[in-house]
Motif scaffolding. Structure first.
Motif, PDB file in Angstrom:
ATOM      1  N   GLU A  43       0.818  -1.213   0.000  1.00 29.41           N
ATOM      2  CA  GLU A  43       0.000   0.000   0.000  1.00 29.41           C
ATOM      3  C   GLU A  43       0.854   1.267   0.000  1.00 29.41           C
ATOM      4  OE1 GLU A  43      -2.586  -0.502   3.368  1.00 29.41           O
ATOM      5  OE2 GLU A  43      -3.648  -2.178   2.410  1.00 29.41           O
ATOM      6  N   SER A  44       2.005   1.242   0.669  1.00 33.17           N
ATOM      7  CA  SER A  44       2.896   2.406   0.722  1.00 33.17           C
ATOM      8  C   SER A  44       3.602   2.640  -0.606  1.00 33.17           C
ATOM      9  CB  SER A  44       3.946   2.236   1.822  1.00 33.17           C
ATOM     10  OG  SER A  44       3.356   2.310   3.085  1.00 33.17           O
ATOM     11  N   GLY A  45       3.806   1.574  -1.355  1.00 33.44           N
ATOM     12  CA  GLY A  45       4.433   1.689  -2.669  1.00 33.44           C
ATOM     13  C   GLY A  45       5.826   2.285  -2.599  1.00 33.44           C
ATOM     14  N   ASP A  46       6.064   3.266  -3.464  1.00 37.72           N
ATOM     15  CA  ASP A  46       7.391   3.875  -3.578  1.00 37.72           C
ATOM     16  C   ASP A  46       7.554   5.114  -2.711  1.00 37.72           C
ATOM     17  OD1 ASP A  46       8.159   1.938  -5.425  1.00 37.72           O
ATOM     18  OD2 ASP A  46       7.474   3.124  -7.135  1.00 37.72           O
ATOM     19  N   THR A  47       6.645   5.332  -1.787  1.00 42.24           N
ATOM     20  CA  THR A  47       6.713   6.499  -0.919  1.00 42.24           C
ATOM     21  C   THR A  47       7.722   6.260   0.199  1.00 42.24           C
ATOM     22  OG1 THR A  47       4.376   6.963  -1.345  1.00 42.24           O
ATOM     23  CG2 THR A  47       5.381   8.018   0.592  1.00 42.24           C
ATOM     24  N   PRO A  48       8.736   7.117   0.319  1.00 35.77           N
ATOM     25  CA  PRO A  48       9.678   6.969   1.438  1.00 35.77           C
ATOM     26  C   PRO A  48       8.966   7.175   2.774  1.00 35.77           C
ATOM     27  CG  PRO A  48      10.558   8.459  -0.234  1.00 35.77           C
ATOM     28  CD  PRO A  48       9.116   8.216  -0.566  1.00 35.77           C
ATOM     29  N   VAL A  49       9.311   6.340   3.759  1.00 32.76           N
ATOM     30  CA  VAL A  49       8.695   6.449   5.084  1.00 32.76           C
ATOM     31  C   VAL A  49       9.709   6.823   6.161  1.00 32.76           C
ATOM     32  CG1 VAL A  49       6.756   4.936   4.520  1.00 32.76           C
ATOM     33  CG2 VAL A  49       8.834   3.965   5.512  1.00 32.76           C
ATOM     34  N   ALA A  50      11.007   6.644   5.872  1.00 26.76           N
ATOM     35  CA  ALA A  50      12.077   7.045   6.799  1.00 26.76           C
ATOM     36  C   ALA A  50      13.409   6.972   6.066  1.00 26.76           C
ATOM     37  CB  ALA A  50      12.111   6.140   8.030  1.00 26.76           C
ATOM     38  N   LEU A  58      12.833  -0.918   4.130  1.00 26.18           N
ATOM     39  CA  LEU A  58      13.026  -1.098   5.574  1.00 26.18           C
ATOM     40  C   LEU A  58      12.794  -2.544   5.976  1.00 26.18           C
ATOM     41  CD1 LEU A  58      11.380   2.136   7.023  1.00 26.18           C
ATOM     42  CD2 LEU A  58      13.825   1.583   6.919  1.00 26.18           C
ATOM     43  N   LEU A  59      11.797  -3.196   5.370  1.00 26.28           N
ATOM     44  CA  LEU A  59      11.512  -4.593   5.694  1.00 26.28           C
ATOM     45  C   LEU A  59      12.650  -5.526   5.269  1.00 26.28           C
ATOM     46  CD1 LEU A  59       7.720  -4.824   4.811  1.00 26.28           C
ATOM     47  CD2 LEU A  59       8.757  -4.831   7.096  1.00 26.28           C
ATOM     48  N   ASP A  60      13.452  -5.086   4.326  1.00 27.53           N
ATOM     49  CA  ASP A  60      14.600  -5.877   3.882  1.00 27.53           C
ATOM     50  C   ASP A  60      15.861  -5.585   4.687  1.00 27.53           C
ATOM     51  OD1 ASP A  60      13.153  -7.171   1.911  1.00 27.53           O
ATOM     52  OD2 ASP A  60      13.686  -5.727   0.350  1.00 27.53           O
ATOM     53  N   GLU A  75      10.953  -6.654  10.828  1.00 27.44           N
ATOM     54  CA  GLU A  75       9.800  -7.489  10.490  1.00 27.44           C
ATOM     55  C   GLU A  75       8.568  -6.664  10.151  1.00 27.44           C
ATOM     56  OE1 GLU A  75       9.915 -10.796  10.163  1.00 27.44           O
ATOM     57  OE2 GLU A  75      12.028 -10.786  10.718  1.00 27.44           O
ATOM     58  N   ALA A  76       8.461  -5.461  10.724  1.00 28.11           N
ATOM     59  CA  ALA A  76       7.305  -4.602  10.469  1.00 28.11           C
ATOM     60  C   ALA A  76       7.673  -3.162  10.791  1.00 28.11           C
ATOM     61  CB  ALA A  76       6.107  -5.045  11.315  1.00 28.11           C
ATOM     62  N   VAL A  77       6.909  -2.251  10.214  1.00 33.61           N
ATOM     63  CA  VAL A  77       7.133  -0.817  10.388  1.00 33.61           C
ATOM     64  C   VAL A  77       5.867  -0.198  10.980  1.00 33.61           C
ATOM     65  CG1 VAL A  77       7.654   1.354   9.196  1.00 33.61           C
ATOM     66  CG2 VAL A  77       8.679  -0.789   8.380  1.00 33.61           C
ATOM     67  N   THR A  78       6.025   0.552  12.069  1.00 35.37           N
ATOM     68  CA  THR A  78       4.909   1.306  12.647  1.00 35.37           C
ATOM     69  C   THR A  78       5.019   2.726  12.117  1.00 35.37           C
ATOM     70  OG1 THR A  78       4.933  -0.035  14.651  1.00 35.37           O
ATOM     71  CG2 THR A  78       3.833   2.102  14.778  1.00 35.37           C
ATOM     72  N   LYS A  79       3.894   3.242  11.611  1.00 30.87           N
ATOM     73  CA  LYS A  79       3.882   4.581  11.025  1.00 30.87           C
ATOM     74  C   LYS A  79       2.884   5.472  11.750  1.00 30.87           C
ATOM     75  CE  LYS A  79       2.963   2.706   7.100  1.00 30.87           C
ATOM     76  NZ  LYS A  79       2.610   2.435   5.706  1.00 30.87           N
ATOM     77  N   ASP A  80       3.150   6.778  11.715  1.00 33.82           N
ATOM     78  CA  ASP A  80       2.215   7.740  12.284  1.00 33.82           C
ATOM     79  C   ASP A  80       1.123   8.058  11.261  1.00 33.82           C
ATOM     80  OD1 ASP A  80       3.350   9.547  10.452  1.00 33.82           O
ATOM     81  OD2 ASP A  80       4.526  10.584  11.988  1.00 33.82           O
ATOM     82  N   ALA A  81       0.217   8.953  11.614  1.00 30.67           N
ATOM     83  CA  ALA A  81      -0.910   9.299  10.740  1.00 30.67           C
ATOM     84  C   ALA A  81      -0.449   9.894   9.414  1.00 30.67           C
ATOM     85  CB  ALA A  81      -1.853  10.260  11.453  1.00 30.67           C
ATOM     86  N   GLY A  82       0.745  10.487   9.403  1.00 26.18           N
ATOM     87  CA  GLY A  82       1.282  11.076   8.181  1.00 26.18           C
ATOM     88  C   GLY A  82       2.012  10.080   7.300  1.00 26.18           C
ATOM     89  N   GLY A  83       2.088   8.824   7.732  1.00 25.42           N
ATOM     90  CA  GLY A  83       2.750   7.797   6.931  1.00 25.42           C
ATOM     91  C   GLY A  83       4.243   7.705   7.167  1.00 25.42           C
ATOM     92  N   ASN A  84       4.754   8.387   8.194  1.00 30.93           N
ATOM     93  CA  ASN A  84       6.181   8.346   8.506  1.00 30.93           C
ATOM     94  C   ASN A  84       6.465   7.250   9.530  1.00 30.93           C
ATOM     95  OD1 ASN A  84       6.913  10.724   6.925  1.00 30.93           O
ATOM     96  ND2 ASN A  84       5.710  11.819   8.443  1.00 30.93           N
ATOM     97  N   ALA A  85       7.537   6.517   9.320  1.00 37.95           N
ATOM     98  CA  ALA A  85       7.912   5.446  10.247  1.00 37.95           C
ATOM     99  C   ALA A  85       8.291   6.037  11.594  1.00 37.95           C
ATOM    100  CB  ALA A  85       9.069   4.641   9.681  1.00 37.95           C
ATOM    101  N   THR A  86       7.786   5.419  12.667  1.00 40.53           N
ATOM    102  CA  THR A  86       8.112   5.859  14.020  1.00 40.53           C
ATOM    103  C   THR A  86       8.926   4.820  14.772  1.00 40.53           C
ATOM    104  OG1 THR A  86       6.008   5.014  14.859  1.00 40.53           O
ATOM    105  CG2 THR A  86       6.090   7.345  14.200  1.00 40.53           C
ATOM    106  N   GLU A  87       8.650   3.544  14.504  1.00 33.40           N
ATOM    107  CA  GLU A  87       9.434   2.476  15.130  1.00 33.40           C
ATOM    108  C   GLU A  87       9.396   1.239  14.246  1.00 33.40           C
ATOM    109  OE1 GLU A  87       7.841   1.942  19.062  1.00 33.40           O
ATOM    110  OE2 GLU A  87       6.087   0.874  18.334  1.00 33.40           O
ATOM    111  N   LEU A  88      10.356   0.363  14.513  1.00 30.86           N
ATOM    112  CA  LEU A  88      10.486  -0.868  13.748  1.00 30.86           C
ATOM    113  C   LEU A  88      10.347  -2.057  14.681  1.00 30.86           C
ATOM    114  CD1 LEU A  88      13.659   0.123  11.687  1.00 30.86           C
ATOM    115  CD2 LEU A  88      11.261   0.403  11.016  1.00 30.86           C
ATOM    116  N   LEU A  89       9.591  -3.031  14.255  1.00 32.93           N
ATOM    117  CA  LEU A  89       9.516  -4.292  14.975  1.00 32.93           C
ATOM    118  C   LEU A  89      10.650  -5.149  14.434  1.00 32.93           C
ATOM    119  CD1 LEU A  89       7.899  -6.262  16.862  1.00 32.93           C
ATOM    120  CD2 LEU A  89       6.806  -7.083  14.756  1.00 32.93           C
ATOM    121  N   ILE A  90      11.549  -5.563  15.323  1.00 30.43           N
ATOM    122  CA  ILE A  90      12.647  -6.411  14.872  1.00 30.43           C
ATOM    123  C   ILE A  90      12.597  -7.756  15.586  1.00 30.43           C
ATOM    124  CG2 ILE A  90      14.113  -4.421  14.335  1.00 30.43           C
ATOM    125  CD1 ILE A  90      15.889  -5.307  16.727  1.00 30.43           C
TER     126      ILE A  90
END
Length: 137
Positions: A43-50, A58-60, A75-90
């Motif tokens: 869903e995020s496609g080519d939009t940079p998130v961090a 980031l998932l790679d 393993e996963a990316v948590t994003k804020d309402a603006g679509g920016n990454a805030t934390e990573l599940l590792i």
């Protein structure tokens, strides 16, 4: 040679059936995380998130200590309402059973290693070990 495959397949099926209910539940939770992360990245496609990186990139990535020690795989990316990454599940490196923690993106920096882009952290494995387990219902 034809007999080895059925025996190997039967052994794999038997061993898979030996997982405890807790291991089976953990496997199902990991599968849900992976499916959700894949869908979110799609869903995020080519939009940079961090860091100018997409969610797929980031998932790679792996999270590395300053000395290059692998701390875990994203393993996963948590994003804020603006679509920016805030934390990573590792998934914590070499944990058994698998252990997952959330790492804030603040303090991480992209680092290119060959064809891979990973994330460098000032955290050590001791710092990762001190983090609470992520809630992965």
């Amino acid at each position: 040679m034809k007999m080895i495959f059925p025996v190997a397949l039967g052994t794999a099926v038997f061993l898979a059936g030996c997982d405890t209910p807790e291991e089976q539940a953990a496997d199902r939770a990991e599968d849900r995380i992976e499916q959700s992360a894949e869908q979110s990245a799609l869903e995020s496609g080519d939009t940079p998130v961090a860091f100018g990186l997409t969610e797929r990139q980031l998932l790679d990535a792996e999270v590395l200590a300053a000395d290059g020690t692998e701390l875990g795989d994203v393993e996963a990316v948590t994003k804020d309402a603006g679509g920016n990454a805030t934390e990573l599940l590792i998934e914590v490196e070499d944990s058994d059973p698998d252990r997952f923690v959330n790492v804030p993106v603040d303090g991480l920096e992209p680092v290119v290693r060959g064809d891979d882009t990973d994330l460098s952290s000032s955290m050590t494995m001791d710092d990762i070990a001190a983090l609470p387990d992520a809630q992965i219902d």
